[in-house]
Design a protein around this motif. Structure first.
Motif, short mmCIF file in Angstrom:
data_model
loop_
_atom_site.label_atom_id
_atom_site.label_comp_id
_atom_site.label_asym_id
_atom_site.label_seq_id
_atom_site.Cartn_x
_atom_site.Cartn_y
_atom_site.Cartn_z
N GLY A 227 -13.22 3.15 9.50
CA GLY A 227 -12.22 2.21 10.02
C GLY A 227 -11.28 1.75 8.93
O GLY A 227 -10.06 1.67 9.12
N TYR A 228 -11.84 1.49 7.76
CA TYR A 228 -11.03 1.07 6.60
C TYR A 228 -10.00 2.13 6.27
O TYR A 228 -8.82 1.84 6.08
CB TYR A 228 -11.99 0.84 5.43
N GLU A 229 -10.44 3.39 6.26
CA GLU A 229 -9.51 4.48 5.93
C GLU A 229 -8.45 4.65 7.01
O GLU A 229 -7.27 4.81 6.70
CB GLU A 229 -10.28 5.80 5.78
N LYS A 231 -7.31 2.54 9.23
CA LYS A 231 -6.33 1.46 9.28
C LYS A 231 -5.40 1.51 8.07
O LYS A 231 -4.21 1.21 8.18
CB LYS A 231 -7.04 0.10 9.35
N ALA A 232 -5.94 1.90 6.93
CA ALA A 232 -5.08 2.03 5.74
C ALA A 232 -4.02 3.10 6.00
O ALA A 232 -2.84 2.91 5.69
CB ALA A 232 -5.92 2.39 4.52
N ASN A 235 -1.45 1.67 8.37
CA ASN A 235 -0.59 0.64 7.78
C ASN A 235 0.36 1.20 6.74
O ASN A 235 1.50 0.78 6.64
CB ASN A 235 -1.44 -0.44 7.11
N ASN A 236 -0.12 2.10 5.91
CA ASN A 236 0.70 2.61 4.82
C ASN A 236 0.14 3.96 4.40
O ASN A 236 -0.76 4.04 3.57
CB ASN A 236 0.69 1.63 3.64
N ASN A 238 1.39 6.27 2.65
CA ASN A 238 1.60 6.63 1.24
C ASN A 238 0.50 6.06 0.36
O ASN A 238 0.00 6.74 -0.53
CB ASN A 238 2.94 6.09 0.76
N ALA A 239 0.13 4.80 0.64
CA ALA A 239 -0.93 4.18 -0.15
C ALA A 239 -2.26 4.88 0.12
O ALA A 239 -3.06 5.07 -0.78
CB ALA A 239 -1.04 2.69 0.17
N LYS A 241 -2.67 7.98 0.85
CA LYS A 241 -2.65 9.24 0.12
C LYS A 241 -2.87 9.00 -1.37
O LYS A 241 -3.64 9.70 -2.02
CB LYS A 241 -1.29 9.92 0.35
#
Lengths: 374, 510
Positions: A227-229, A231-232, A235-236, A238-239, A241
């Motif tokens: 879930g953390y991955e 949602k990251a 959300n972004n 690029n971040a 990656k």
């Protein structure tokens, strides 16, 4: 001050925004009814809201509450499908098509291959997941926008499933064979749940299963590494990656899980025997699309989706009781569509609320300062 | 009663949670060059946006030529003769210089453009003020310095008498900077009034007549530059004495930690390589700095090193292992830390909490994720709290603050804490001090030197010459994607570096 803090809480905001949208939706629906036929408008809108309470006797009320719940389960699953993809930054408008292949898979397994219910359920999940993954794959490998590929898959799936299920349809109608008479083992077990709803045989484990899935999705999104991955990435990206997350794998995985949820939605409806598939239908069933509205009305929260799905199903079912002598048969669908449409404004309402709160704070700050100077 | 071109009286502008301008008064005399000095976040840009009509102040008034005016948008500002050269130029890349100058105020004959008339006027202006430009060249083909002169001509063509320069030297080489200074003197001599925004003291001392200082949204004072020293200005700006030099001993480089051979990275914008056949090494215990003007391949060089972009040729090895083809995660685990150029694009998930951003490079480790894939929230919180404390990251609600709500300096500190605490072998820091105030810059430079002294290799990519000269042990100059020179910061002058950065000189290849 405390009141403002409460209002700033995102969950509370979602709830208030959703309620405001519902009220506006009902009000606009009422105005539309007034325009069509002023006389019965008041009564019609009340009927819509009352749904199963339309029946005077308690047992009948319970029975029809059961029916509403039977259709809430698949809607909730579709809403979960949409919101799950949304968390990862994807718009799964393909929930409708994944729902269709789910229906095709479970009905074919049940009627042609005479499989037990759990095999049919798994089949629907796998079919939906594969179709979802395919959209994800097209996005990662060829940069095809998932909205485009999903819309096309919606139609492709519809006609493929129509062809497939034509093998197991009743000879005199376009509908698939009734499950109960042909393969009762494919019916979802009810574990005695039907008894609570005046012997409503359609009430099965589908309903608790959908709620459990909603909770599971919430846990997956909020508590796990995956879930953390996801949602990251949403959300972004690029971040994500930059942090070494496997973006492509995550996109495909997200679409597969979203597809699995939508595929399961179909199994939770068709394996109750409540509906039969019409092999002559030429429009994609609205369940997947209504899932979009339910997801947004529920504030894109799996737990919120439980309530929003119920509400949408509640007024949709209520629409059936509207006086047909005053309004044409389509009017209930029309009113529900209006309300669902306005439900889409939840995010807009939230932004507007936030803006007014900040403005008020700014004014208060300015006032305080003047007071201090004086 | 003195004759002022512009007076901004008691301007107050508030944003949610912050007063960007608090009762600020600036008076610009006719024909003077007036510097506006302040750290990042001091309120300079806000104040200029107010003057340019982009923001409406809550309090205060603006007078132009002694008359009270109401500036509601940039068109109003233009009508009052106020022009601005933005930090990031507003030019149409594929148009010629002339087209850009007349854009929006094109002279017409009937339905057709009358470019000849415009050309005459622009040529006359360019001669009068010494603004060398090639009117028919396209913007994308000319140097940054010429682009800036185009912007200045745009203002002059519109008969603006009040000129605002927003940090005009940030993108220029030392040679171009001194040209610009001369141009500004010419403009002032012809009666134009100039507001010059900068945080570089040397430039202000050289070019400005007077200087107004802002600090944290407040007006500190206005001084005649001939009466003060740079140290005085610095004290006014920061509110305390600042060490210009970074304290550090000589580097004691040991074994090679990063070895780049013949590296090329394809460009996304043009057909040539953005990085072309670059070779260099970074050793443990030294800070190697890649110096150059923005857009000469630094970004792509770092993308190639970190794995964000594939190489089109060459190899990279770290600690003796070939990492050319390894994915980002593997490089990170092997000991590469990367403080990215753009902290909002790459460095942070802005809508995540501070603690979630602090574990962004380590969330998958057993310390933070159970074997079943559940996050260990308690450990994440404890770890975040330790780093917040150790690196003095300030925020409204501690670990659960949404990162978007934090100041730029503290966002950067969070990234630096995350990347340094990973115990890297190689630390790549790209413009780590961009947009930060002097205090934060000092702190970050200290961290870089500490990493070096702890035996790590540090690769610093910077556009700020002061930073390059102060922090690095070895300087590599990059120009158009190639390393054109290697220098010892103790033996080279800023002017010399400038010539290499601008491509005027390069070392013969060995």
């Amino acid at each position: 001050m405390k009141k403002n803090n409460l209002l700033k809480n995102s969950g509370v905001q979602s709830l208030i925004a959703s309620l405001i949208c519902i009220i506006i939706g009902l009000f606009v629906g009422y105005i539309a009814l007034l325009i069509i036929n002023a006389e019965g408008a008041g009564k019609a809108i009340v009927t819509l809201i009352k749904n199963f309470l339309y029946y005077p006797s308690k047992p009948a009320q319970l029975k029809y509450l059961g029916n509403t719940l039977v259709k809430t389960a698949p809607l909730l699953m579709c809403a979960l499908s949409v919101l799950f993809a949304n968390k990862a930054g994807l718009f799964n408008i393909g929930a409708a098509g994944q729902y269709v292949v789910g229906a095709g898979a479970c009905l074919y397994l049940a009627l042609a291959l005479k499989m037990p219910w759990w095999v049919c359920l798994l089949g629907a999940i796998v079919a939906g997941a594969l179709l979802g993954a395919l959209s994800g794959l097209l996005k990662t490998a060829f940069n095809v926008n998932e909205v485009i590929s999903c819309i096309m898959f919606n139609w492709i799936s519809l006609y493929c499933v129509n062809m497939l299920l034509a093998n197991v349809k009743e000879s005199t109608s376009p509908y698939t064979l009734p499950l109960k008479a042909n393969n009762a083992s494919a019916l979802l077990p009810d574990l005695g749940l039907g008894a609570f709803f005046t012997k409503n045989n359609y009430v099965t484990i589908a309903i608790p299963l959908a709620v459990i899935t909603a909770v599971a999705i919430w846990v997956l999104l909020e508590k796990t590494k995956l879930g953390y991955e996801l949602k990251a990435t949403g959300n972004n990206k690029n971040a994500a990656k930059y942090a070494g997350m496997k973006e492509n794998r995550n996109i495909i995985l997200t679409m597969a899980i979203a597809g699995a949820l939508a595929g399961m939605a179909a199994a939770l409806l068709y394996l109750t025997g409540y509906e039969q598939w019409s092999t002559s239908q030429s429009s994609v069933p609205g369940m997947g699309f209504n899932g979009i509205a339910a997801a947004f009305l529920g504030g894109l929260n799996p737990i919120g989706a439980i309530f929003s799905s119920y509400f949408i199903q509640h007024i949709t079912a209520g629409g059936a009781y509207v006086d047909k002598t005053m309004y044409c048969a389509q009017v209930s669908d029309f009113i529900c569509a209006l309300i669902i449409y306005l439900c889409g404004f939840v995010l807009f309402m939230k932004t507007a609320m936030n803006r007014s709160i900040t403005k008020r704070e700014e004014k208060a700050a300015a006032k305080n300062k003047e007071g201090g100077n004086a | 009663m003195e004759n002022y071109a512009v007076e901004m009286l008691h301007i107050t502008k508030r944003f949610p949670g912050i007063i960007a301008n608090d009762d600020i008064t600036i008076q610009l005399r006719k024909g003077e060059i007036h510097a506006l000095l302040g750290e990042n976040g001091a309120g300079k840009s806000t104040l200029m946006s107010v003057l340019f009509g982009l923001y409406q102040p809550e309090e205060g008034e603006i007078h132009v030529e002694g008359k009270k005016v109401d500036i509601r948008n940039p068109n109003d500002a233009n009508d009052l003769g106020i022009g601005m050269v933005h930090q990031h130029f507003k030019l149409v890349e594929c148009f010629s210089v002339l087209d850009n100058i007349i854009l929006g105020v094109e002279p017409v004959k009937g339905a057709f453009l009358d470019k000849d008339q415009a050309r005459g006027k622009v040529e006359e202006l360019s001669k009068r003020y010494g603004l060398q430009v090639d009117l028919d060249a396209k913007i994308e083909d000319i140097t940054v310095g010429m682009q800036q002169r185009t912007e200045i001509l745009k203002m002059l063509y519109r008969d603006n008498d009040i000129l605002i320069f927003d940090e005009p030297t940030a993108v220029l080489t030392p040679q171009e900077i001194s040209e610009l200074m001369q141009i500004m003197h010419n403009l002032a001599a012809e009666g134009k009034s100039i507001l010059f925004i900068s945080h570089k003291l040397a430039e202000i001392m050289e070019v400005a007549d007077r200087c107004s200082v802002l600090r944290k949204g407040k007006y500190i004072g206005t001084v005649e530059t001939k009466d003060v020293t740079p140290a005085d200005l610095s004290r006014m700006m920061v509110g305390r004495d600042v060490k210009a030099k970074v304290d550090k001993e000589d580097a004691k480089p040991t074994e090679v930690v990063l070895d780049v051979k013949g590296m090329s990275v394809a460009s996304k914008r043009h057909k040539k390589n953005a990085v072309n056949n670059v070779s260099f090494q970074v050793r443990r215990g030294e800070i190697v700095c890649i110096a150059g003007i923005d857009g000469n391949g630094q970004t792509e060089l770092v993308y190639g090193l970190s794995g964000l972009e594939p190489l089109s040729a060459g190899t990279i090895s770290m600690c003796g292992k070939d990492i050319t083809k390894l994915p980002i995660r593997k490089r990170s685990i092997m000991g590469m830390s990367h403080i990215p150029e753009d902290r909002h694009k790459h460095g942070l998930v802005l809508d995540y909490s501070l603690e979630d951003n602090i574990v962004l490079q380590r969330y998958f480790e057993p310390e933070f994720t159970s074997p079943l894939g559940f996050l260990k929230r308690k450990n994440i919180r404890a770890y975040a709290e330790r780093l917040i404390e150790q690196f003095d990251v300030r925020s409204g609600q501690g670990p659960i603050t949404i990162t978007r709500a934090m100041s730029g300096g503290n966002q950067q500190k969070a990234i630096i804490a995350r990347e340094i605490d990973k115990k890297p072998e190689l630390l790549i820091a790209v413009q780590p001090t961009r947009g930060l105030d002097v205090g934060a810059i000092e702190y970050i430079h200290k961290q870089l030197v500490e990493q070096r002294d702890a035996g790590k290799g540090v690769l610093l990519v910077s556009l700020e010459l002061d930073e390059v000269m102060n922090v690095s042990d070895r300087i590599l100059v990059i120009f158009e994607g190639e390393i054109v020179g290697e220098f010892d910061p103790k033996k080279v002058t800023v002017e010399e570096l400038g010539l290499y950065m601008a491509g005027a000189k390069r070392e013969g290849k060995a």
